[in-house]
Design an enzyme around this catalytic site. Structure first.
Site, PDB file in Angstrom:
ATOM      1  N   HIS A  99       2.680  -8.626  -0.971  1.00 15.65           N
ATOM      2  CA  HIS A  99       1.844  -9.322  -2.044  1.00 15.65           C
ATOM      3  C   HIS A  99       1.242  -8.307  -2.717  1.00 15.65           C
ATOM      4  CE1 HIS A  99      -1.163  -7.866   1.133  1.00 15.65           C
ATOM      5  NE2 HIS A  99      -2.219  -8.271   0.165  1.00 15.65           N
TER       6      HIS A  99
ATOM      7  N   HIS B 178       3.467  -2.043   0.949  1.00 14.41           N
ATOM      8  CA  HIS B 178       2.768  -2.124  -0.280  1.00 14.41           C
ATOM      9  C   HIS B 178       2.899  -0.750  -1.025  1.00 14.41           C
ATOM     10  CE1 HIS B 178       1.739  -5.554   2.019  1.00 14.41           C
ATOM     11  NE2 HIS B 178       0.776  -5.138   2.532  1.00 14.41           N
TER      12      HIS B 178
HETATM   13  C1  BG6 Z   1      -1.480  -6.527   5.178  1.00 19.26           C
HETATM   14  C2  BG6 Z   1      -1.665  -5.636   6.106  1.00 19.26           C
HETATM   15  O1  BG6 Z   1      -0.165  -6.516   4.514  1.00 19.26           O
HETATM   16  O2  BG6 Z   1      -2.321  -6.067   3.752  1.00 19.26           O
HETATM   17  C3  BG6 Z   1      -3.206  -5.637   6.440  1.00 19.26           C
HETATM   18  O3  BG6 Z   1      -1.121  -6.104   7.224  1.00 19.26           O
HETATM   19  C4  BG6 Z   1      -4.088  -5.276   5.368  1.00 19.26           C
HETATM   20  O4  BG6 Z   1      -3.444  -4.500   7.627  1.00 19.26           O
HETATM   21  C5  BG6 Z   1      -3.598  -6.168   4.216  1.00 19.26           C
HETATM   22  O5  BG6 Z   1      -5.322  -5.083   5.590  1.00 19.26           O
HETATM   23  C6  BG6 Z   1      -4.216  -5.473   2.890  1.00 19.26           C
HETATM   24  O6  BG6 Z   1      -4.296  -6.370   1.716  1.00 19.26           O
HETATM   25  P1  BG6 Z   1      -5.353  -6.594   0.889  1.00 19.26           P
HETATM   26  O7  BG6 Z   1      -4.864  -7.655  -0.164  1.00 19.26           O
HETATM   27  O8  BG6 Z   1      -6.469  -6.921   1.398  1.00 19.26           O
HETATM   28  O9  BG6 Z   1      -5.618  -5.154   0.191  1.00 19.26           O
END
Ligand code: BG6
Length: 491
Positions: free
Chosen positions: A179, A241
């Site tokens: 994402h 990510h």
């Molecule tokens: C997720 C992780 O993929 O991404 C989480 O499993 C993390 O631990 C999250 O908190 C962070 O996503 P965002 O969009 O809140 O920065």
């Protein structure tokens, strides 16, 4: 472009992911008229539930984010139904689609498109994937799968998952979600890097000194300790990510930024970067684990009931990667990520070298270096630390910012900006794969991280404890400062 009819099967509809991320994204698409009129969202899971119960579970999350939109929310929820079934039963899945086909025929539809959204753990993937293949594929339109991480835990388990998926579906049907690729600032990288002559020619080892990618959260693993403990921060956010962000920062220009094969052009360039990175050694990282803060306002990581008392899973890590190609040789790419830190922030700092002219001309002062900062969240911004003369009678250079805060500049656009998931699901409906991760990228990313992860799992390095809401272990800052010298005069 809109399809004649669309069925979205949300597998694992009773879960948190479906409720908190998938449903709100679908709602945003609905309100913007991106979903076809003939559309049904079928929530699918094992528990017994009525249509109304699923709607009741999703409604508060939507209402919270969209106050005053009760009517629209109800119109959206009227498109949502719930069907119960086992994940390994082709019959149960087929029954859902038999019903869909009857509806489609009654509507006189010719082309029926299907989106299968996997909001379930990967352990059930093989079963539900096979059940879909056997009983649910549309013969008249497209069939696409959106699959969520974790994509395995290391190279070997990834290969198993990949084999299962590739045995059932084609790469064109498979959309692996990261994402972070859907976030505004990460989408912006392609434009910022390649559409600006003040950056594009400088984007290499001749002008860039170091790159630091930081991920900080000010919450612990609340409620997710069970999952987190078998993953740790490196698998949870760095291998996916942050590595995806690194690939976007380091890649060469894709052949084109739109059109037919765009998705592969971008991913071809990203995967080349990943191939140029050597596996990370445990000596090139610092690990940490949070303990309760002095004021006791939060439990320490191992105090979570779902985490073993002697867990050595890292909740913080700092590490360095090198992209061994002509563009980047010698430039450290530093990553720092942690839970329960002093603030919530995701940002990238691109630190430029000091121009030789400045070194010659100002031998007695430390000239601050230019830095391009991309703040991914919160409050998206791009700013450039630039040197000007300190106003007044002295002639010394001082850093100031050329500042682009998105909230200020794009106020109207940011007020109701689409979530990462909204953007990604729309891309999937349009058959655009550029912002989804390809199988070979996942493989390459696992290759970089697997030796380190195995060493961590084998307990070869104990995490250093740090107090929740601090900056993390002091060693982490020391480690980062070897590669990235903070300017003492400027934060
Ligand atoms: C997720 C992780 O993929 O991404 C989480 O499993 C993390 O631990 C999250 O908190 C962070 O996503 P965002 O969009 O809140 O920065």
């Amino acid at each position: 472009y809109l399809a004649e009819s669309l069925t979205i099967l949300v597998i694992g509809a009773s879960g948190d992911l479906a409720k908190k991320l998938t449903a709100p994204a679908l709602y945003q698409l609905f309100t913007r008229d991106y979903l076809p009129k003939q559309m049904t969202i079928v929530g699918y899971a094992r528990s017994e539930k009525s249509d109304e119960e699923l709607r009741k579970a999703w409604r508060p999350v939507l209402l919270e984010a969209h106050e005053g939109e009760e009517e629209t929310i109800d119109a959206f929820l009227s498109k949502v139904v719930y069907r119960r079934g086992q994940y390994d039963s082709a019959e149960d899945v087929a029954a859902v689609f038999k019903e869909q086909e009857e509806n489609e025929q009654a509507d006189g539809q010719q082309v029926a498109n299907r989106l299968f959204y996997f909001a379930v753990p990967p352990s059930v993937f093989a079963d539900i994937g096979a059940a879909i293949k056997e009983g649910a594929l549309s013969q008249t339109g497209w069939n696409r799968l959106v699959v969520e991480k974790p994509f395995g835990k290391d190279t070997e388990s990834f290969e198993e998952l990949s084999k299962t998926i590739n045995g059932l579906f084609t790469p064109e049907q498979t959309y692996f979600v990261d994402h972070y690729l859907g976030k505004e600032m990460n989408q912006n990288l392609l434009v910022l890097r390649f559409a600006n002559s003040m950056f594009e020619p400088l984007w290499n080892r001749n002008y860039i000194d170091s790159v630091v990618i930081t991920f900080k959260e000010d919450i612990g693993t609340e409620g997710r300790g069970g999952y987190f403990d078998s993953f740790g921060i490196v698998r949870d956010v760095m291998q996916n990510h942050l590595t995806q962000m690194l690939a976007l920062i380091a890649m060469d220009a894709p052949v084109r930024a739109s059109g037919e094969n765009f998705g592969n052009y971008v991913r071809d360039e990203k995967v080349k970067v990943l191939h140029a990175i050597k596996p990370i050694s445990i000596d090139d990282c610092v690990l940490g684990q949070y303990t309760a803060p002095d004021d006791g306002s939060m439990a320490g990581y191992t105090e979570d009931d779902t985490v073993p008392d002697d867990s050595v899973t890292p909740t913080y890590a700092a590490l360095v990667m090198h992209v061994n190609n002509p563009r980047w040789a010698g430039v450290p790419f530093v990553m720092k990520a942690g839970k329960a830190l002093d603030q919530k922030k995701v940002e990238v700092r691109i630190k430029f070298k000091t121009p030789v002219a400045a070194e010659c001309m100002f031998p007695d002062v430390r000239v601050p270096t230019n830095e391009l900062v991309l703040r991914v969240q919160p409050n998206e911004a791009v700013y450039m630390k630039t040197n000007v003369k300190m106003p007044g009678l002295a002639g010394v250079p001082v850093a100031t910012e050329l500042d682009l805060s998105y909230r200020t500049r794009f106020d109207d656009k940011m007020a109701d900006s689409p979530s990462a998931y909204t953007r990604l699901i729309l891309d999937c409906l349009r058959g655009k794969q550029a912002s989804f991760v390809r199988d070979d990228e996942l493989r390459a990313a696992w290759k970089i991280f697997t030796p380190l992860l195995h060493d961590i799992d084998a307990g070869k390095k104990q995490p250093t404890k740090y107090k929740a809401f601090s900056r993390g272990p002091a060693e982490g800052d020391e480690f980062v400062s070897q590669f990235y010298k903070r300017d003492p005069t400027y934060e």
